[in-house]
Design a protein around this motif. Structure first.
Motif, PDB file in Angstrom:
ATOM      1  N   HIS A 268     -36.391   0.753 -26.441  1.00 49.55           N
ATOM      2  CA  HIS A 268     -35.163   0.425 -27.171  1.00 49.55           C
ATOM      3  C   HIS A 268     -35.233   1.099 -28.535  1.00 49.55           C
ATOM      4  CE1 HIS A 268     -32.073  -1.921 -29.254  1.00 49.55           C
ATOM      5  NE2 HIS A 268     -31.628  -2.308 -28.066  1.00 49.55           N
ATOM      6  N   HIS A 269     -34.248   1.951 -28.799  1.00 43.91           N
ATOM      7  CA  HIS A 269     -34.267   2.754 -30.025  1.00 43.91           C
ATOM      8  C   HIS A 269     -34.444   1.906 -31.275  1.00 43.91           C
ATOM      9  CE1 HIS A 269     -33.306   6.005 -32.768  1.00 43.91           C
ATOM     10  NE2 HIS A 269     -32.407   5.228 -33.342  1.00 43.91           N
ATOM     11  N   ARG A 270     -33.835   0.738 -31.291  1.00 46.97           N
ATOM     12  CA  ARG A 270     -33.853  -0.102 -32.484  1.00 46.97           C
ATOM     13  C   ARG A 270     -35.002  -1.112 -32.467  1.00 46.97           C
ATOM     14  NH1 ARG A 270     -30.748   1.330 -36.946  1.00 46.97           N
ATOM     15  NH2 ARG A 270     -30.761  -0.436 -38.332  1.00 46.97           N
TER      16      ARG A 270
ATOM     17  N   LEU B  67     -24.893 -13.495 -26.905  1.00 49.79           N
ATOM     18  CA  LEU B  67     -24.209 -13.524 -28.191  1.00 49.79           C
ATOM     19  C   LEU B  67     -22.819 -12.912 -28.098  1.00 49.79           C
ATOM     20  CD1 LEU B  67     -27.193 -12.346 -30.442  1.00 49.79           C
ATOM     21  CD2 LEU B  67     -26.288 -14.673 -30.258  1.00 49.79           C
TER      22      LEU B  67
ATOM     23  N   PRO C 143     -31.792   1.933 -25.265  1.00 46.27           N
ATOM     24  CA  PRO C 143     -31.739   1.124 -24.041  1.00 46.27           C
ATOM     25  C   PRO C 143     -30.850   1.686 -22.931  1.00 46.27           C
ATOM     26  CG  PRO C 143     -30.231   0.222 -25.648  1.00 46.27           C
ATOM     27  CD  PRO C 143     -30.911   1.386 -26.323  1.00 46.27           C
TER      28      PRO C 143
ATOM     29  N   HIS D 217     -28.362  -5.981 -35.343  1.00 45.17           N
ATOM     30  CA  HIS D 217     -29.287  -4.848 -35.213  1.00 45.17           C
ATOM     31  C   HIS D 217     -29.976  -4.549 -36.542  1.00 45.17           C
ATOM     32  CE1 HIS D 217     -27.325  -3.250 -31.320  1.00 45.17           C
ATOM     33  NE2 HIS D 217     -28.434  -3.896 -31.055  1.00 45.17           N
TER      34      HIS D 217
ATOM     35  N   LYS E 278     -35.139  -9.898 -25.229  1.00 44.43           N
ATOM     36  CA  LYS E 278     -33.968  -9.138 -25.670  1.00 44.43           C
ATOM     37  C   LYS E 278     -32.801  -9.339 -24.690  1.00 44.43           C
ATOM     38  CE  LYS E 278     -31.726  -5.805 -27.959  1.00 44.43           C
ATOM     39  NZ  LYS E 278     -30.505  -5.746 -27.152  1.00 44.43           N
TER      40      LYS E 278
ATOM     41  N   GLY F 220     -18.985 -12.207 -30.471  1.00 42.98           N
ATOM     42  CA  GLY F 220     -18.635 -11.639 -31.777  1.00 42.98           C
ATOM     43  C   GLY F 220     -19.163 -10.232 -31.957  1.00 42.98           C
ATOM     44  N   ARG F 221     -19.200  -9.813 -33.188  1.00 40.14           N
ATOM     45  CA  ARG F 221     -19.727  -8.454 -33.476  1.00 40.14           C
ATOM     46  C   ARG F 221     -21.238  -8.542 -33.599  1.00 40.14           C
ATOM     47  NH1 ARG F 221     -16.160  -4.321 -35.200  1.00 40.14           N
ATOM     48  NH2 ARG F 221     -17.904  -3.331 -36.240  1.00 40.14           N
ATOM     49  N   ARG F 222     -21.852  -8.684 -32.464  1.00 42.10           N
ATOM     50  CA  ARG F 222     -23.289  -8.945 -32.454  1.00 42.10           C
ATOM     51  C   ARG F 222     -24.115  -7.754 -32.914  1.00 42.10           C
ATOM     52  NH1 ARG F 222     -23.497  -9.631 -25.901  1.00 42.10           N
ATOM     53  NH2 ARG F 222     -23.196  -7.475 -25.329  1.00 42.10           N
ATOM     54  N   ASN F 223     -23.479  -6.594 -33.013  1.00 36.97           N
ATOM     55  CA  ASN F 223     -24.245  -5.424 -33.468  1.00 36.97           C
ATOM     56  C   ASN F 223     -24.764  -5.587 -34.887  1.00 36.97           C
ATOM     57  OD1 ASN F 223     -21.512  -5.160 -34.399  1.00 36.97           O
ATOM     58  ND2 ASN F 223     -22.058  -3.103 -35.063  1.00 36.97           N
TER      59      ASN F 223
END
Lengths: 332, 347
Positions: free
Chosen positions: A211-213, A227, A267, A235, A221, A229-232
């Motif tokens: 996973h890049h992040r 989740l 991912p 990150h 994960k 909403g704006r779950r990003n």
């Protein structure tokens, strides 16, 4: 005659001006009266009911917390892995409603290994019905891409349906806000809650991926899919959110698929060249232990994935999977 | 008749008009902003979950992305085209979005195509608009797979068992297939050709730094471009790397160009300090060339790191197991850069 600022104003003019001013004041008053809201905007209720995911875990049994099975055939390895933990009967009781949460995050084909393997999902559904005598099995996820495309193109939707599961796609009414008591990030946040509200057991199925992040995407994960909403935005603090997810979700069982491991470009991957065959499948009641072993399949150490230590510290499990004396087997 | 002089009245009127105009503008801005509120940003709108893509932004002007004309023979549209911008790219590629957004990403177009005879045979096209060639090369190079078939069709292109990947000017393009199929790869080649023919890009763009690496031992196609935080050091930006096979091991060499020699020396010094502060141990070098370029050799947990400067270039070796081979490669790299720096000076 009135003199103001040197200007001479007649009576008629004065009365007209007074009339206009009065009309203006009256209009303002009328407008204020009509627009007046005696109740005011509704304040956000402090007593709003926050949902809490049930605790789906089963009692621990020594030597049956984690199993590691080597083999190429996922159907055989998952059967064996669950058998080594005491069989599906330990986890699913007759009449149970079982929610299965595979990783179906992307609308990508099974060949890329970015999503849970359809045959593996189908086999777990089958086990729940045949061995566990489940009343109903629900297969659900809240993908990052369009849900219909994800379930269709990943092959998970069809495989799960054919095995008798009810596939539930995310809908707005299935989300409710939740707060994790000890959480820093999960505070009054929308969570894909509906399918789990009526479930007795929860099984997670995730592939082992780079996973890049986060460094790696595995069973912990996988709960990111719950989740809304704006779950990003999470990150930005990916380790904390994964650790918090492991505290928020207490599954019955997780299945970590390392048959083919996405070593690079996760991912999403995007090529079969990103995959390496590791022929390993892990079943565990301890997400942290499962992922700690899974890290080795990515040539990573526990210290390479800070969220593992954070989750361990929070009491979600142990990174020292060997201390759990994993049950091991190899399927020819 | 008013006692206020006429010029003053005009001034008062002008000021009043300005104030009213400002109030009107404020009101318009408030109304517009109010109509654009996105409650999901505050975690209060679960409807946002599961929503895919975004409304297609208006893509007009030079560099407009297209899809229609590139339908490969024997294929049909499996989905409508979707557009993503830096705000919502994560909806398509989740955790990989930052790789692109930190590299100048502007927009993405995706679309799926399926075989007319066999719908299980499908592929997805991704056209990432990265604003310029260097950005596009950076994301291409950092995701490049090992053991691939390099394609001669473009400056940077390769294919794997199920996909085709290339850079076309400012665009990084991926065609990802649902299976390892010759038919799919053939269709991808057709689509790629159409993209290269019809999607206009600036001509004659080159990445000159790639020619600064010595050729001996260079692994073809191993170049990478790190636009930010190369090797975990935040100031090491715009760094090109290349892989070398020397003495049976793979060694990574790197080059970065700075404004001038002074700038390069400052960066080399700060990178050296970064290595030492993180557990590295300085090692002496007998290599005369390296000494002349203020070369620093660091043992970093059993691997060798080298950093030096030649004119405006900061260069070095990263994570080499064999120190002697690393120093030899560093010297070869330095000599090559000396010639480049000389040519730059003469220009």
């Amino acid at each position: 005659m009135i003199e103001a600022n040197g200007e001479k104003i007649g009576r008629r003019k004065l009365l007209m001006r007074v009339g206009k001013a009065g009309a203006a004041i009256g209009a303002c008053g009328l407008a204020s009266y009509l627009l007046y809201d005696p109740t005011g905007p509704e304040a956000r209720s402090e007593t709003i009911e926050l949902a809490t995911l049930p605790d789906f875990s089963v009692p621990r049994e020594a030597g049956q917390t984690i199993s590691i099975v080597q083999g190429q055939d996922r159907v055989k390895t998952v059967d064996k892995a669950i058998e080594l933990l005491g069989g599906i009967e330990r986890f699913v009781k007759p009449g149970d409603v079982v929610a299965i949460k595979p990783n179906v995050a992307f609308a990508s084909p099974p060949i890329l290994g970015a999503t849970a393997n359809p045959q593996l999902v189908a086999e777990v559904v089958r086990l729940c019905y045949s061995g566990g005598k489940a009343k109903k099995v629900i297969v659900t996820d809240n993908p990052i891409n369009d849900p219909t495309s994800c379930f269709t193109l990943s092959g998970v939707g069809k495989a799960a349906s054919e095995a008798g599961a009810e596939v539930v796609l995310p809908k707005p009414h299935l989300f409710r806000r939740t707060t994790l008591a000890e959480g820093k990030l999960i505070r009054d946040w929308p969570v894909f809650f509906g399918p789990f509200e009526r479930a007795d057991k929860l099984i997670g199925i995730a592939p082992v991926k780079n996973h890049h992040r986060a460094g790696a995407s595995m069973s912990m994960k996988n709960w990111y899919g719950l989740l809304g909403g704006r779950r990003n935005i999470f990150h930005q603090d990916i380790n904390t959110i994964i650790a918090e997810l492991s505290m928020m979700v207490k599954p019955t069982l997780v299945i970590l698929d390392g048959t083919e491991v996405m070593m690079t470009n996760g991912p999403t991957g995007g090529s079969v060249s990103d995959l390496r065959r590791a022929n390993t499948l892990i079943a565990s009641t301890d997400c942290v232990a499962a992922d700690s072993y899974g890290a080795t399949l990515l040539d990573l150490k526990v210290s390479d994935l800070p969220y593992l230590a954070q989750a361990e510290k929070a009491g979600a499990g142990t990174t020292d999977y060997e201390s759990l004396k994993p049950a091991r087997a190899t399927i020819g | 008749m008013s006692s206020v002089p006429a010029p003053a009245r005009r001034l008062e009127s002008a000021v009043s008009v300005c104030l009213l105009a400002i109030l009107f503008l404020v009101a318009v801005c408030v109304l517009l902003k109010q109509g654009d509120v996105d409650m999901s940003r505050f975690g209060t709108d679960p409807v946002a979950a599961g929503v895919v893509g975004a409304k297609p932004p208006a893509l007009t002007g030079q560099g407009e992305l297209f899809v229609g004309p590139l339908l490969p023979e024997g294929f049909k549209k499996l989905s409508e085209s979707e557009f993503y911008n830096p705000e919502n790219l994560y909806e398509k590629i989740d955790g990989k979005a930052s790789l692109y957004t930190e590299s100048g990403f502007e927009k993405l177009l995706t679309q799926r195509f399926a075989g007319t005879q066999d719908e299980d045979l499908w592929m997805e096209l991704f056209i990432y608009d990265m604003a310029n060639l260097r950005n596009a090369f950076s994301v291409y190079s950092r995701q490049k797979r090992a053991d691939v078939e390099v394609l001669p069709d473009a400056q940077f292109a390769y294919r794997t068992g199920n996909g085709l990947y290339f850079v076309h000017g400012r665009y990084y393009v991926e065609l990802v297939g649902s299976s390892e199929s010759a038919e799919l790869l053939g269709a991808m080649s057709q689509a790629a050709e159409q993209i290269r023919t019809k999607l206009a890009v600036g001509k004659d763009e080159q990445i000159t730094e790639l020619t600064f690496f010595p050729q001996e031992g260079l692994v073809a196609g191993s170049n990478r471009l790190y636009l930010a935080s190369a090797f975990g050091f935040k100031d090491l930006t715009d760094i090109f790397t290349a892989g070398y096979e020397l003495r049976g091991e793979t060694i990574t060499a790197f080059i970065g160009r700075r404004l001038d020699a002074n700038d390069a020396q400052k960066l080399a010094e700060s990178y050296y300090r970064f290595l030492i502060e993180n557990g590295g141990a300085a090692k002496p070098t007998a290599n005369v060339s390296l000494k002349s370029w203020q070369g620093r050799v660091v043992d970093f947990y059993g691997t060798t790191e080298i950093v030096f400067t030649v004119g405006p270039f900061v260069a070095g070796i990263h994570e080499a197991d064999n120190r002697q081979a690393a120093e030899e490669l560093a010297a070869a790299l330095g000599h090559k850069l000396s010639k480049v720096a000389e040519a730059v000076r003469n220009d």
